[in-house]
Design an enzyme around this catalytic site. Sequence first.
Site, PDB file in Angstrom:
ATOM      1  CE  LYS A  10     -28.665   9.142  21.660  1.00  0.00           C
ATOM      2  NZ  LYS A  10     -27.417   9.826  22.097  1.00  0.00           N
TER       3      LYS A  10
ATOM      4  NE  ARG B 239     -27.696  16.702  16.151  1.00  0.00           N
ATOM      5  CZ  ARG B 239     -28.463  15.675  15.844  1.00  0.00           C
ATOM      6  NH1 ARG B 239     -29.605  15.876  15.203  1.00  0.00           N
ATOM      7  NH2 ARG B 239     -28.092  14.461  16.170  1.00  0.00           N
TER       8      ARG B 239
ATOM      9  CE  LYS C 160     -32.161   5.800  13.067  1.00  0.00           C
ATOM     10  NZ  LYS C 160     -31.069   5.879  12.053  1.00  0.00           N
TER      11      LYS C 160
ATOM     12  CE1 TYR D 158      -3.964   2.251   0.683  1.00  0.00           C
ATOM     13  CE2 TYR D 158      -2.289   3.507   1.873  1.00  0.00           C
ATOM     14  CZ  TYR D 158      -3.537   3.422   1.282  1.00  0.00           C
ATOM     15  OH  TYR D 158      -4.361   4.532   1.289  1.00  0.00           O
ATOM     16  CG  ASP D 159       3.298   2.202   3.379  1.00  0.00           C
ATOM     17  OD1 ASP D 159       2.167   2.718   3.532  1.00  0.00           O
ATOM     18  OD2 ASP D 159       3.950   1.700   4.308  1.00  0.00           O
TER      19      ASP D 159
ATOM     20  CB  SER E  14     -32.998  16.348  18.721  1.00  0.00           C
ATOM     21  OG  SER E  14     -32.154  17.470  18.570  1.00  0.00           O
ATOM     22  CG  LEU E  15     -33.099  10.535  17.651  1.00  0.00           C
ATOM     23  CD1 LEU E  15     -32.126   9.374  17.873  1.00  0.00           C
ATOM     24  CD2 LEU E  15     -34.225  10.103  16.734  1.00  0.00           C
TER      25      LEU E  15
END
Length: 674
Positions: free
Chosen positions: A117, A138, A291, A37-38, A83-84
């Site tokens: 959360k 936010r 949800k 990768y390098d 918000s919740l």
Amino acid sequence: MRRQQAEQRLAALRTELHEHAHRYYVLDAPIISDAEYDRLFRELLDLEAQFPELVTSDSPSQRVGGEPLPAFAEAAHALPMLSLDNIFAAEELADFEERVRRRMQSSVQLTWTAEPKIDGLAVELIYENGLFVEGSTRGNGLVGENITANLRTVRNIPLRLHGAEVPERLAVRGEVYLSKKDFAELNRQRAEQGEPLFANPRNAAAGSLRQLDPKITAARPLSFFVYGVADPAALPCSSLTELFPHLRSLGFPVNPLIKFCRSLAEAEEHYHHLQQIRHELDYEIDGMVIKAASFAAQEELGSTARAPRWAVAWKFPAEEAEAVMSGVEFQLGRTGAVTPVAVLEPVRIGGVVVRRAALHNQDEIRRKGLMIGDTVLVRRAGDVIPEVLRPLTERRTGQEQAIVFPTECPACNNALHRPEGEAVTRCRNPHCPAQRLQRIIWFAGKSGLDIEGLGPKNVEKLAEAGLIADIPDIFRLDKERLAALDGWGEKSAEKLLAAVEQAKQTTLAKLLAALGIRHVGETTAELLAARFVDINKLMQAGEEQLLAVDGIGGQTAAALREYFADPANRELIARLLELGLTVQAAEKTASGGPLAGMVFLFTGTLASMSRAEAEERVRQLGGATASSISKKVTHLVAGEKAGSKLKKAAELGIAALNELEFLRLLETAAPDKK
């Protein structure tokens, strides 16, 4: 190489590097080595240096952080980031379900997602035609801060979306967080430097993302989990059940603990599961988000001005509580650091009775204005030592007493000393019994040789039984005496002795970290091990040789010289070797070689590799490195923000190379090692 060829090669390199970064940071399933990768990354930097007009905003080279910003601009959200509403008990979950079903008029089948959360900072990421173009906080829900430059440095946020079909515009939302391990290390560094500590990982993540200098953000190992999109209609998904796999296919990291539930009863089961395992996770969660999975149901349920009606956050019980601080004890660490610890009247926090809490250092006590007898706010988070956050000064009665730091060591009565410019008070007696015990614990612990079965409690028990008085005694433990200990037995003794025997095969870096030398942690130990052939050469190294190692400053060099100058420490190492400790030597520096006779000095920041890596490449090819400008230096390599050494080199007639010229020199010297 022609411009057209370079453009094609750069496009191929970016695609390949994005794919490998996605596999490494998101899927945790790399298919190439770090070295490969390098190599690809260096080729990218080389071409971009030759053709700077071809550098694109989605190039992997842009993750290192740009120039400091004067201030953050505003960024409006096309759709509000709401918000919740919170709930705290199963009864409230039942009320939520009743409200949802009462409002639902259609026959849409209700299913749910139950998501951890994450306790981090909510952000919005905007992609246009698959490219990351803007990121913001936010804010007030309608307008946030534009922190695009900082978000580009978060390794697992894709700069370019995967797949052939990407939406013209996509706004995803998620949480940026800092792992518990990195949070603890960040606060440890701040405590040593006398800086105010972050209260929790969320504050640390938020503070990191709000740095005006993106390079500071880039230096902090932030991570990201996606939790949704602003407008589900932008993607061919009808529910969260379809959305999360689709987001994962686009390159976004999705939390593996998200559960799809057919009922809220299943969601409740997952809540209790998350609560049970939360302290095993390497990131903070403070609850679970529930949800409605169907986007049609979400649309029908709608939102209030503050929160969606189709989602709720079920918070875990608070891990903060009030307690009376009845006293302060002073504990000694392996380096002689005296650490104040609050003695609390027992209080239950998160299901655990807490009687002690960290106070960190004298400056932190003064900054918080703490007194003995205060009612204080205490926070506990998993295995992290509980911490006193602040006093509740409105509860004071006038009977509180000032916290007085001792002037003598509580273990050996030697005078304590606080070096100028440091936040920590220390006992400087290397033979202090409390320090000796802590050094044994450190040597055997996870930061040392990681000997299974030899944790702090067992070390203390063995010390009380007279089986361990110093580090070498670990390798003299006797099976019969171990088995005779209360609560042990033959099997326990055999298991510990097998772990001790296994620990005898170690590396130079591990041994250095295990010795508990002040200022020498795991990273510094790796640097030293890469530079010196074996422990004996390191013990004989002078200050100039130590300072020549990138990352070793004056304090660390002085601590190393002081440690190895002490006959007791040299005898300790000799005894360990006599007892069978085998130390793998670092690779030897190449003798001769194409860079023989050349002395390189580095200034500024290199984009393609760290300074330690650059110096190691030079040594492998037979060259030497220096830490300061002198007539011995033959080549000065100047990276970004090169300092005054560049001017001094010009005055001395020393050849100055930019990074690209240095890489070409390495390639010419070792064409088989690109």
